[in-house]
Enzyme design. Structure first.
Site, PDB file in Angstrom:
ATOM      1  N   LEU A 132     -21.954  20.466  -0.358  1.00 23.36           N
ATOM      2  CA  LEU A 132     -20.928  20.112  -1.327  1.00 23.36           C
ATOM      3  C   LEU A 132     -20.846  21.237  -2.346  1.00 23.36           C
ATOM      4  O   LEU A 132     -21.859  21.880  -2.650  1.00 23.36           O
ATOM      5  CB  LEU A 132     -21.285  18.800  -2.055  1.00 23.36           C
ATOM      6  CG  LEU A 132     -21.274  17.503  -1.240  1.00 23.36           C
ATOM      7  CD1 LEU A 132     -21.739  16.339  -2.126  1.00 23.36           C
ATOM      8  CD2 LEU A 132     -19.893  17.206  -0.678  1.00 23.36           C
ATOM      9  N   ASP A 133     -19.652  21.479  -2.891  1.00 23.32           N
ATOM     10  CA  ASP A 133     -19.509  22.470  -3.941  1.00 23.32           C
ATOM     11  C   ASP A 133     -20.410  22.113  -5.118  1.00 23.32           C
ATOM     12  O   ASP A 133     -20.722  20.947  -5.359  1.00 23.32           O
ATOM     13  CB  ASP A 133     -18.061  22.523  -4.437  1.00 23.32           C
ATOM     14  CG  ASP A 133     -17.104  23.082  -3.399  1.00 23.32           C
ATOM     15  OD1 ASP A 133     -17.582  23.699  -2.431  1.00 23.32           O
ATOM     16  OD2 ASP A 133     -15.889  22.887  -3.560  1.00 23.32           O
ATOM     17  N   ARG A 134     -20.781  23.127  -5.853  1.00 22.40           N
ATOM     18  CA  ARG A 134     -21.686  22.935  -6.994  1.00 22.40           C
ATOM     19  C   ARG A 134     -21.187  21.861  -7.960  1.00 22.40           C
ATOM     20  O   ARG A 134     -21.955  21.024  -8.439  1.00 22.40           O
ATOM     21  CB  ARG A 134     -21.855  24.267  -7.734  1.00 22.40           C
ATOM     22  CG  ARG A 134     -22.764  24.201  -8.951  1.00 22.40           C
ATOM     23  CD  ARG A 134     -22.986  25.575  -9.536  1.00 22.40           C
ATOM     24  NE  ARG A 134     -23.922  25.530 -10.651  1.00 22.40           N
ATOM     25  CZ  ARG A 134     -24.452  26.595 -11.230  1.00 22.40           C
ATOM     26  NH1 ARG A 134     -24.141  27.796 -10.786  1.00 22.40           N
ATOM     27  NH2 ARG A 134     -25.301  26.467 -12.236  1.00 22.40           N
ATOM     28  N   THR A 136     -19.008  19.434  -7.374  1.00 23.97           N
ATOM     29  CA  THR A 136     -18.640  18.175  -6.728  1.00 23.97           C
ATOM     30  C   THR A 136     -19.844  17.247  -6.700  1.00 23.97           C
ATOM     31  O   THR A 136     -20.949  17.667  -6.358  1.00 23.97           O
ATOM     32  CB  THR A 136     -18.141  18.419  -5.293  1.00 23.97           C
ATOM     33  OG1 THR A 136     -17.017  19.313  -5.335  1.00 23.97           O
ATOM     34  CG2 THR A 136     -17.726  17.120  -4.628  1.00 23.97           C
TER      35      THR A 136
END
Length: 304
Positions: A132-134, A136
């Site tokens: 997951l993106d940082r 998110t």
């Protein structure tokens, strides 16, 4: 290094990338290609599967990019322990906190996975099943060891994992806009930062959207990414003219001077809400739903 049961079946290149943490990938593959890495005293290829009891010779390497991960502080450990939603002998599912990178690199000494591996002895072989993106938050699946990792990753590759996100976007999302299928191209800037753009030459990407709630200046969406491209949801929302609230990278020019306090938030309002996949041990359905990040929830409350 003697291969243990937990490493049985792992590819040689993946094993080395884990052991030689911080060494550039190109350097790792060059070591294999030149025969400096040996498995049972023989030259090997990157895709070779390791077996329990194999002896792997790894040449010494010391480089400027090689560094040890930092140690997780008490506060971070408490946060991560509290984030565990499911744990069994094969799988860990966390409600990932927003703002925490899933792994170290690019100037980040300590990511979520490096912290978890140090928190409990039986977690030292944990492997990320996806990312997951940082910024998110939400459902993050982690395999207990490389053996359990492979069947989960195969499900992600085959698009058999059911994922649902919640996203708060600027403006009034059109009711008829239920699907976006524009291709995406990923580019890396000189500093290692990833930027994704809509590009006919890019990879196919498909995202489904459903309106859950409308506000005066924003819309809460349920989002289902059917492909797993980098920053897919964020870029597709930007392409539609309704970027995600708090997304400083993929913002639309027409929203820069509007929507008041929504433009001032630094919280990316994107949350991995639900996930469903087959358990790697017995194939039974396993699902989880993550409560909203508190900052995201506060923004929603302020809009009521």
């Amino acid at each position: 290094v003697r291969i243990e049961e937990m490493q049985h079946g792992q590819r040689l290149d993946n094993f080395l990338l884990r052991v030689l943490k911080g060494v550039p990938r190109s350097r790792v593959y060059r070591l294999i290609r030149r025969g400096e890495v040996r498995v049972n005293k023989k030259r090997s290829k990157p895709e070779q599967r390791l077996e329990r009891g194999d002896q792997v010779r790894i040449p010494p390497y010391a480089g400027p990019e090689q560094s040890q991960p930092g140690k997780p502080g008490e506060g971070l450990q408490e946060l991560l322990f509290a984030s565990v939603m499911h744990e069994d002998e094969a799988v860990l599912i966390l409600n990932k906190p927003a703002g925490l990178a899933v792994h170290g690199g690019s100037g980040i000494r300590l990511g979520l996975i490096e912290a978890l591996r140090q928190m409990r002895p039986d977690w030292r072989h944990l492997e990320l099943a996806h990312r997951l993106d940082r910024d998110t938050s939400g459902c993050l699946v982690i395999a207990k060891n490389p053996i359990q990792l492979k069947p989960i990753q195969e499900q992600f590759k085959a698009r058999d994992v059911e994922k649902h996100y919640l996203a708060l976007v600027h403006g009034q999302w059109p009711e008829a806009l239920a699907e976006i299928t524009v291709p995406l191209q990923r580019n890396e800037l000189s500093g290692g930062e990833r930027v994704v753009k809509v590009d006919p030459a890019g990879k196919p990407a498909r995202t489904l959207f459903r309106v859950r709630q409308r506000f005066a200046d924003a819309t809460l969406l349920e989002v289902t990414p059917e492909t797993g491209r980098t920053h897919q949801i964020r870029v597709h929302c930007q392409h539609a003219g309704h970027p995600i609230v708090g997304d400083a990278r993929y913002v639309h020019s027409r929203h820069l001077g509007s929507n008041g306090h929504l433009n001032q938030t630094r919280t990316l309002c994107l949350h991995a809400w639900k996930i469903r996949f087959r358990h790697p041990a017995d194939g039974a359905a396993l699902s989880a739903a993550a409560p909203l990040d508190r900052h995201f929830q506060q923004i929603l409350d302020s809009l009521q």
